[in-house]
Design a protein around this motif. Structure first.
Motif, PDB file in Angstrom:
ATOM      1  N   CYS A 124       0.645  -1.019  -0.294  1.00  0.00           N
ATOM      2  CA  CYS A 124       0.298   0.285  -0.289  1.00  0.00           C
ATOM      3  C   CYS A 124       0.695   1.353  -0.175  1.00  0.00           C
ATOM      4  O   CYS A 124       0.636   1.888  -0.955  1.00  0.00           O
ATOM      5  N   GLY A 125       1.410   1.491   0.886  1.00  0.00           N
ATOM      6  CA  GLY A 125       2.453   2.522   1.068  1.00  0.00           C
ATOM      7  C   GLY A 125       1.722   3.553   1.858  1.00  0.00           C
ATOM      8  O   GLY A 125       0.322   4.479   1.674  1.00  0.00           O
ATOM      9  N   LEU A 126       1.985   4.243   2.828  1.00  0.00           N
ATOM     10  CA  LEU A 126       0.907   5.096   3.451  1.00  0.00           C
ATOM     11  C   LEU A 126       1.726   6.318   4.026  1.00  0.00           C
ATOM     12  O   LEU A 126       1.753   7.819   3.972  1.00  0.00           O
ATOM     13  N   THR A 127       3.571   6.182   3.791  1.00  0.00           N
ATOM     14  CA  THR A 127       4.625   7.777   3.487  1.00  0.00           C
ATOM     15  C   THR A 127       4.497   8.503   2.432  1.00  0.00           C
ATOM     16  O   THR A 127       3.813  10.434   2.471  1.00  0.00           O
ATOM     17  N   GLN A 128       3.366   7.839   1.657  1.00  0.00           N
ATOM     18  CA  GLN A 128       2.999   8.646  -0.329  1.00  0.00           C
ATOM     19  C   GLN A 128       1.967  10.146   0.491  1.00  0.00           C
ATOM     20  O   GLN A 128       1.752  10.786   0.082  1.00  0.00           O
ATOM     21  N   MET A 129       1.071   9.194   1.532  1.00  0.00           N
ATOM     22  CA  MET A 129      -0.615   9.488   2.015  1.00  0.00           C
ATOM     23  C   MET A 129      -0.184  10.766   2.813  1.00  0.00           C
ATOM     24  O   MET A 129      -0.791  11.527   3.140  1.00  0.00           O
ATOM     25  N   ILE A 130       0.900  10.626   3.918  1.00  0.00           N
ATOM     26  CA  ILE A 130       1.092  11.076   4.848  1.00  0.00           C
ATOM     27  C   ILE A 130       1.678  12.520   4.686  1.00  0.00           C
ATOM     28  O   ILE A 130       1.155  13.782   4.815  1.00  0.00           O
ATOM     29  N   ALA A 131       2.870  12.149   3.173  1.00  0.00           N
ATOM     30  CA  ALA A 131       3.236  13.593   2.048  1.00  0.00           C
ATOM     31  C   ALA A 131       2.097  14.500   1.815  1.00  0.00           C
ATOM     32  O   ALA A 131       2.413  16.065   1.860  1.00  0.00           O
ATOM     33  N   MET A 132       1.271  13.960   1.619  1.00  0.00           N
ATOM     34  CA  MET A 132       0.395  14.398   0.719  1.00  0.00           C
ATOM     35  C   MET A 132      -0.640  15.241   1.491  1.00  0.00           C
ATOM     36  O   MET A 132      -0.909  16.403   1.493  1.00  0.00           O
ATOM     37  N   ARG A 133      -0.797  14.647   3.066  1.00  0.00           N
ATOM     38  CA  ARG A 133      -1.771  15.237   3.724  1.00  0.00           C
ATOM     39  C   ARG A 133      -0.770  16.627   4.220  1.00  0.00           C
ATOM     40  O   ARG A 133      -1.691  17.349   4.909  1.00  0.00           O
ATOM     41  N   TYR A 134       1.206  16.539   4.568  1.00  0.00           N
ATOM     42  CA  TYR A 134       0.972  18.114   5.044  1.00  0.00           C
ATOM     43  C   TYR A 134       2.027  18.508   3.584  1.00  0.00           C
ATOM     44  O   TYR A 134       3.257  19.301   3.343  1.00  0.00           O
ATOM     45  N   GLY A 135       1.257  18.603   2.621  1.00  0.00           N
ATOM     46  CA  GLY A 135       1.565  19.582   0.923  1.00  0.00           C
ATOM     47  C   GLY A 135       2.741  19.379   0.791  1.00  0.00           C
ATOM     48  O   GLY A 135       3.341  20.273  -0.090  1.00  0.00           O
ATOM     49  N   SER A 136       2.985  17.538   1.060  1.00  0.00           N
ATOM     50  CA  SER A 136       4.626  17.612   0.039  1.00  0.00           C
ATOM     51  C   SER A 136       4.426  16.880  -1.020  1.00  0.00           C
ATOM     52  O   SER A 136       2.727  15.306  -1.147  1.00  0.00           O
ATOM     53  N   VAL A 137       4.594  16.982  -2.035  1.00  0.00           N
ATOM     54  CA  VAL A 137       4.332  15.537  -3.166  1.00  0.00           C
ATOM     55  C   VAL A 137       4.763  15.195  -3.248  1.00  0.00           C
ATOM     56  O   VAL A 137       6.206  14.501  -3.608  1.00  0.00           O
ATOM     57  N   PRO A 138       3.998  14.146  -3.811  1.00  0.00           N
ATOM     58  CA  PRO A 138       4.976  12.429  -3.791  1.00  0.00           C
ATOM     59  C   PRO A 138       4.873  12.351  -4.841  1.00  0.00           C
ATOM     60  O   PRO A 138       4.332  12.609  -6.128  1.00  0.00           O
ATOM     61  N   ILE A 139       6.169  11.260  -5.078  1.00  0.00           N
ATOM     62  CA  ILE A 139       7.075  11.317  -7.129  1.00  0.00           C
ATOM     63  C   ILE A 139       7.119   9.716  -6.470  1.00  0.00           C
ATOM     64  O   ILE A 139       7.738   9.404  -5.056  1.00  0.00           O
ATOM     65  N   VAL A 140       6.612   8.869  -7.078  1.00  0.00           N
ATOM     66  CA  VAL A 140       6.010   7.291  -7.224  1.00  0.00           C
ATOM     67  C   VAL A 140       5.969   5.862  -7.876  1.00  0.00           C
ATOM     68  O   VAL A 140       6.703   7.202  -9.325  1.00  0.00           O
TER      69      VAL A 140
END
Ligand SMILES: Nc1ncnc2c1ncn2[C@@H]1O[C@H](COP(=O)(O)OP(=O)(O)O[C@H]2O[C@H](CO)[C@@H](O)[C@H](O)[C@H]2O)[C@@H](O)[C@H]1O
Length: 533
Positions: A508-524
């Motif tokens: 799943c991955g949680l860090t990309q979701m947390i990043a989005m919550r903190y306004g950081s753009v995930p690159i995956v």
């Protein structure tokens, strides 16, 4: 004249209200005293029936609760019927409440017992991790996040964990040892277990401390011991024994990953035969890379029948002669889930790491459900670890957090807009360590800033990243922090502009979701749950 009469009337009304309020206060005082008294009796009734005196207290507690919540007497007929019939679920909720002093536990149970809200279930999660008290990775986040979400929906949720010597005890409120010892079977003997209770994130938790000479959970680390298979087979058996001996009528037992996969066969092959059969078993696999295999004979340690289970359609691994704990849970659970729809497809082929055929045979009970994050824990507008709180409408705070992190890590700060790339991960092959390494060097080359927070259970990988950290020691744009640090992780999510998750596979991955919550753009990388929304 009229005014005088109005005044008199008004003051009379006020004194009546005061009187009424006073009687409610008195009522609550009496109630608290009664609860205190019953707590003093410790849990001597933990394994037995409750005397009727305690049922009167439950009844009184319910009256107080109905009054407090302004619920009409007639609407509570179901609750009263449960008291009359000495319903074990009510007894259960009361014991949990007494064990933890957590009003939410009793509240959620009482709520569920009212007509129209009877969706409430008694759910026990048996797991090896829970955030923030015992966290290695994403499993911990899911146990507390999912537990809290279920509790909010009115279910009675309990968590059972090992009592690790290295867990963060300061994250548990009201931690105390119960006045009972639960005995459980292992390798032909019975062993005592101390049972601790406490509240973590508002959830009642039971911690099991085995009184076994091998000191299974006093190893100063969660995993990575030579006898992990033994440690968690022991824990799975003891957790079921705790549920069984406390007479709990659980509706769902939810076990997670290989460490508690033993629960499924143990439940149906051992405990259901003892009449402990009210529950249905849900198994969630958070990562098929870890399956828990051992020589077949080792299954007998926790009391499983080797001959019965060492078969290709039961627990024998599909590619070698060992037995496989995750396979056992797939075969024996009522429902099997994994943590995203795309990963659920991937594991039906090579992603299943040898279990694809088993998943195909059991495909009707197997599905992928995308994880979520706990939006209370991960909330930039309330996050106590941040220098400045912020939200989607006011991103000023994000810039302040970036400046604070730069200062904390001794990074260059002359150009506020110089992009900062974040990465927070366990450093294992799954996470694309070579791509992370490449991203660090590339960011340095392009003049950006990079902050990596991670640690590795694999000594070679840890050494490799220590080498990279040394290489950039005097570079004021690159920082590698090679340890586990919860507080720092919050600051990095808040400070970064971009966040990389270059996983080779990702359930799943949680860090990309947390990043989005903190306004950081995930690159995956497009794999598993990174492909889902
Ligand atoms: N050094 C460090 N310091 C502080 N915090 C750190 C840290 N390293 C990681 N973390 C934190 O640990 C969590 C990791 O989440 P992941 O989704 O990467 O889970 P992981 O791969 O462990 O678990 C598996 O289970 C989860 C949950 O189902 C799946 O999302 C995932 O795909 C699967 O591999 C995040 O909360 C992250 O902030």
């Amino acid at each position: 004249m009229v005014e005088d009469r109005f005044q008199a009337c008004n003051s009379e009304m006020h004194s009546q209200i005061e009187l009424y309020e006073h009687s409610i206060v008195e009522f609550h005082d009496t109630l608290s005293k009664l609860i205190e008294e019953s707590e003093k009796r410790s849990l001597e009734n933990f394994t037995g029936n409750m005397p009727s005196e305690l049922w009167s207290k439950i009844s009184l507690l319910i009256d107080g609760w109905l009054l407090e919540k302004k619920i009409a007497y007639n609407d509570a007929s179901m609750l009263r019927e449960m008291v009359r019939k000495r319903d074990s679920r009510l007894r259960e909720a009361y014991l949990s409440y007494r064990g933890t002093e957590n009003r939410d536990v009793m509240d959620s149970f009482l709520k569920m017992a009212l007509p129209g809200t009877s969706s409430g279930l008694h759910i026990a999660h048996i797991a090896a991790e829970m955030a923030p008290v015992a966290k290695v990775g994403g499993l911990a986040d899911v146990i507390s996040g999912l537990g809290k979400a279920l509790q909010k929906k009115g279910h009675l949720v309990e968590i059972i964990l090992p009592k690790y010597d290295c867990m963060q005890v300061d994250q548990v409120s009201n931690l105390k040892v119960l006045d009972v010892l639960v005995q459980s079977y292992f390798e032909g003997n019975m062993f005592n277990n101390k049972i601790w209770t406490g509240t973590v994130e508002g959830l009642p938790v039971y911690f099991i401390e085995p009184q076994h000479p091998a000191m299974f959970f006093s190893r100063a680390q969660y995993y990575g011991e030579h006898d992990d298979f033994k440690r968690f087979a022991y824990f799975s058996r003891a957790a079921l024994e705790l549920l069984y001996q406390s007479g709990k009528k659980v509706d769902i037992i939810h076990c997670h990953d290989w460490q508690t996969a033993f629960v499924a066969p143990l439940y149906w092959d051992v405990y259901a035969n003892l009449g402990f059969n009210s529950a249905r078993i849900c198994f969630t696999c958070h990562n098929f890379e870890y399956q828990g295999t051992a020589p077949a004979r080792d299954l007998a340690w926790c009391g499983l029948d080797v001959e019965h289970l060492d078969r290709p359609d039961r627990m024998r691994d599909n590619s070698h002669g060992r037995i496989n704990a995750v396979k056992g849970a797939i075969v024996y659970s009522n429902i099997v889930t994994t943590v995203s729809p795309t990963y659920a497809l991937e594991v039906r082929s090579e992603g299943g790491r040898g279990l694809q055929d088993t998943l195909k045979v059991h495909s009707r009970k197997f599905l992928g459900i995308l994880n979520g994050i706990d939006t209370d824990t991960w909330n930039p507008s309330t996050d106590r670890y941040l220098k400045v709180q912020y939200n989607a409408k006011d991103l000023q705070g994000k810039a302040a957090n970036k400046a604070a992190l730069r200062e904390q890590l001794n990074l260059a700060s002359a150009y506020p807009s110089q992009p900062l790339v974040g990465c927070i991960t366990r450093l294992v092959a799954q996470k694309g360590v070579h791509l992370i390494r490449h991203a660090i060097y590339k960011t340095a080359e392009l003049g950006g800033q990079f902050v990596l927070l991670g640690s590795s259970p694999v000594p070679e990988i840890q050494r490799e990243f220590e080498g990279i950290a040394d290489h950039f020691q005097n570079n004021n744009n690159i920082r590698l922090i090679l340890k586990y640090d919860d507080a720092l992780s919050h600051c990095i999510y808040a400070a970064s502009d971009m966040f990389i998750v270059p996983s080779i596979f990702e359930p799943c991955g949680l860090t990309q979701m947390i990043a989005m919550r903190y306004g950081s753009v995930p690159i995956v990388r497009k794999t598993g749950g990174l492909n889902d929304r």
